[in-house]
Design a protein around this motif. Sequence first.
Motif, PDB file in Angstrom:
ATOM      1  N   ALA A  51       0.837  -1.201   0.000  1.00 35.50           N
ATOM      2  CA  ALA A  51       0.000   0.000   0.000  1.00 35.50           C
ATOM      3  C   ALA A  51       0.867   1.244   0.000  1.00 35.50           C
ATOM      4  N   ARG A  52       0.525   2.198  -0.879  1.00 33.84           N
ATOM      5  CA  ARG A  52       1.321   3.415  -1.050  1.00 33.84           C
ATOM      6  C   ARG A  52       0.438   4.648  -0.911  1.00 33.84           C
ATOM      7  N   PRO A  53       1.030   5.801  -0.627  1.00 33.56           N
ATOM      8  CA  PRO A  53       0.231   7.022  -0.548  1.00 33.56           C
ATOM      9  C   PRO A  53      -0.610   7.226  -1.804  1.00 33.56           C
ATOM     10  N   GLY A  54      -1.880   7.520  -1.594  1.00 31.10           N
ATOM     11  CA  GLY A  54      -2.795   7.746  -2.699  1.00 31.10           C
ATOM     12  C   GLY A  54      -3.579   6.534  -3.140  1.00 31.10           C
ATOM     13  N   ASP A  55      -3.234   5.334  -2.659  1.00 27.36           N
ATOM     14  CA  ASP A  55      -3.928   4.118  -3.061  1.00 27.36           C
ATOM     15  C   ASP A  55      -5.344   4.074  -2.487  1.00 27.36           C
ATOM     16  N   ARG A  56      -6.223   3.374  -3.203  1.00 28.00           N
ATOM     17  CA  ARG A  56      -7.538   2.999  -2.694  1.00 28.00           C
ATOM     18  C   ARG A  56      -7.448   1.548  -2.244  1.00 28.00           C
ATOM     19  N   ALA A  57      -7.721   1.294  -0.976  1.00 24.35           N
ATOM     20  CA  ALA A  57      -7.514  -0.032  -0.400  1.00 24.35           C
ATOM     21  C   ALA A  57      -8.811  -0.583   0.181  1.00 24.35           C
ATOM     22  N   LEU A  58      -8.876  -1.905   0.250  1.00 22.02           N
ATOM     23  CA  LEU A  58     -10.013  -2.617   0.822  1.00 22.02           C
ATOM     24  C   LEU A  58      -9.492  -3.649   1.803  1.00 22.02           C
ATOM     25  N   ASP A  59     -10.094  -3.703   2.997  1.00 22.83           N
ATOM     26  CA  ASP A  59      -9.764  -4.699   4.005  1.00 22.83           C
ATOM     27  C   ASP A  59     -10.975  -5.618   4.158  1.00 22.83           C
ATOM     28  N   VAL A  60     -10.837  -6.868   3.716  1.00 23.10           N
ATOM     29  CA  VAL A  60     -11.943  -7.825   3.686  1.00 23.10           C
ATOM     30  C   VAL A  60     -11.983  -8.605   4.999  1.00 23.10           C
ATOM     31  N   GLY A  61     -13.150  -8.583   5.658  1.00 26.18           N
ATOM     32  CA  GLY A  61     -13.251  -9.194   6.973  1.00 26.18           C
ATOM     33  C   GLY A  61     -12.458  -8.391   7.977  1.00 26.18           C
ATOM     34  N   CYS A  62     -12.689  -7.087   7.979  1.00 26.20           N
ATOM     35  CA  CYS A  62     -11.830  -6.153   8.719  1.00 26.20           C
ATOM     36  C   CYS A  62     -11.941  -6.283  10.224  1.00 26.20           C
ATOM     37  N   GLY A  63     -13.019  -6.922  10.716  1.00 31.77           N
ATOM     38  CA  GLY A  63     -13.167  -7.039  12.162  1.00 31.77           C
ATOM     39  C   GLY A  63     -13.187  -5.678  12.831  1.00 31.77           C
ATOM     40  N   THR A  64     -12.396  -5.531  13.872  1.00 34.53           N
ATOM     41  CA  THR A  64     -12.386  -4.292  14.651  1.00 34.53           C
ATOM     42  C   THR A  64     -11.525  -3.196  14.026  1.00 34.53           C
ATOM     43  N   GLY A  65     -10.990  -3.445  12.837  1.00 35.00           N
ATOM     44  CA  GLY A  65     -10.298  -2.388  12.097  1.00 35.00           C
ATOM     45  C   GLY A  65      -8.834  -2.214  12.424  1.00 35.00           C
ATOM     46  N   TYR A  66      -8.223  -3.188  13.078  1.00 34.82           N
ATOM     47  CA  TYR A  66      -6.825  -3.019  13.483  1.00 34.82           C
ATOM     48  C   TYR A  66      -5.908  -2.891  12.280  1.00 34.82           C
ATOM     49  N   LEU A  67      -6.005  -3.821  11.330  1.00 39.26           N
ATOM     50  CA  LEU A  67      -5.189  -3.708  10.122  1.00 39.26           C
ATOM     51  C   LEU A  67      -5.674  -2.558   9.240  1.00 39.26           C
ATOM     52  N   THR A  68      -6.965  -2.327   9.211  1.00 38.57           N
ATOM     53  CA  THR A  68      -7.514  -1.247   8.376  1.00 38.57           C
ATOM     54  C   THR A  68      -6.839   0.078   8.669  1.00 38.57           C
ATOM     55  N   LEU A  69      -6.660   0.379   9.928  1.00 38.53           N
ATOM     56  CA  LEU A  69      -6.049   1.656  10.300  1.00 38.53           C
ATOM     57  C   LEU A  69      -4.564   1.694   9.949  1.00 38.53           C
ATOM     58  N   HIS A  70      -3.878   0.559  10.025  1.00 43.07           N
ATOM     59  CA  HIS A  70      -2.486   0.521   9.574  1.00 43.07           C
ATOM     60  C   HIS A  70      -2.403   0.787   8.068  1.00 43.07           C
ATOM     61  N   ILE A  71      -3.346   0.226   7.315  1.00 38.87           N
ATOM     62  CA  ILE A  71      -3.375   0.484   5.874  1.00 38.87           C
ATOM     63  C   ILE A  71      -3.715   1.940   5.607  1.00 38.87           C
ATOM     64  N   ALA A  72      -4.628   2.512   6.376  1.00 44.31           N
ATOM     65  CA  ALA A  72      -4.977   3.931   6.209  1.00 44.31           C
ATOM     66  C   ALA A  72      -3.746   4.816   6.398  1.00 44.31           C
ATOM     67  N   ASP A  73      -2.910   4.478   7.373  1.00 43.29           N
ATOM     68  CA  ASP A  73      -1.673   5.250   7.569  1.00 43.29           C
ATOM     69  C   ASP A  73      -0.753   5.108   6.366  1.00 43.29           C
ATOM     70  N   ALA A  74      -0.723   3.908   5.777  1.00 41.62           N
ATOM     71  CA  ALA A  74       0.172   3.666   4.640  1.00 41.62           C
ATOM     72  C   ALA A  74      -0.262   4.413   3.386  1.00 41.62           C
ATOM     73  N   VAL A  75      -1.564   4.622   3.191  1.00 43.40           N
ATOM     74  CA  VAL A  75      -2.051   5.277   1.971  1.00 43.40           C
ATOM     75  C   VAL A  75      -2.250   6.781   2.157  1.00 43.40           C
ATOM     76  N   ALA A  76      -2.056   7.276   3.378  1.00 50.85           N
ATOM     77  CA  ALA A  76      -2.174   8.708   3.634  1.00 50.85           C
ATOM     78  C   ALA A  76      -1.090   9.470   2.868  1.00 50.85           C
ATOM     79  N   PRO A  77      -1.309  10.747   2.520  1.00 47.89           N
ATOM     80  CA  PRO A  77      -2.468  11.553   2.905  1.00 47.89           C
ATOM     81  C   PRO A  77      -3.622  11.530   1.906  1.00 47.89           C
ATOM     82  N   ALA A  78      -3.393  11.081   0.686  1.00 53.73           N
ATOM     83  CA  ALA A  78      -4.421  11.226  -0.345  1.00 53.73           C
ATOM     84  C   ALA A  78      -5.213   9.956  -0.610  1.00 53.73           C
ATOM     85  N   GLY A  79      -4.842   8.830   0.042  1.00 56.70           N
ATOM     86  CA  GLY A  79      -5.525   7.572  -0.212  1.00 56.70           C
ATOM     87  C   GLY A  79      -6.698   7.352   0.713  1.00 56.70           C
TER      88      GLY A  79
END
Length: 221
Positions: A51-79
């Motif tokens: 995952a890179r800044p600006g990417d659009r990402a999907l977390d399948v079976g995200c549960g409580t969002g622990y990995l989702t937020l790590h991915i959000a940090d990776a695609v920031a600021p424009a992703g």
Amino acid sequence: MELARFLHGTRDSRTDGQTLTHGRAYEVFGAVFFGGRRRHVFTRLAELSGARPGDRALDVGCGTGYLTLHIADAVAPAGSVVGVDPSPDVLAHARRRAAGRTDCTFTDGIAEALPGPDGRFDVVVSSLMIHHLPEDVRARAVAEMHRVLRPGGRLLLADFRPPANPLARHLVGAVTGPVMEHNPVHLLAPLVADAGFTGIDAGDLHPWIHYVRATKPEQAA
């Protein structure tokens, strides 16, 4: 076995898979289960996803969002990243965790019928979800991940890796049930290949994770 039921959830009428409940308690269990290495492991998974800044990402079976937020940090600021899960309870927990963030949203959905059009995402990730699905559903879920990825998009699947030691594996089964004791993570790479992915590579993260990375082939010129 109460803990096994807690870990593997209940049935959802839309899917043959299991749906987690009790998001807050699941978070506590996750922190204990990884023995202080949870942040390190999931930070590394986010790196391995590509995952890179600006990417659009999907977390399948995200549960409580622990990995989702790590991915959000990776695609920031424009992703941006979308977390999908069928459990209202864990989605509510994930939304509380992401409160105030505009780059991270959560939506109801199941792995074998993902919301969104073909080719929508640059990156698709999934962690500790595949073992919740019956084996005959897993291929449909991975095919859906392939569908929603753009050509050239990147996939990361991560799931629980049972201990190699037979006694330790038996102890895991006694605590969590046979699904995790016998989780066939060696079948993840063939599953990904059968869905049409290429560039497949796999590895392990201490203490409990096996991951597979792959790419959706570019469209023919």
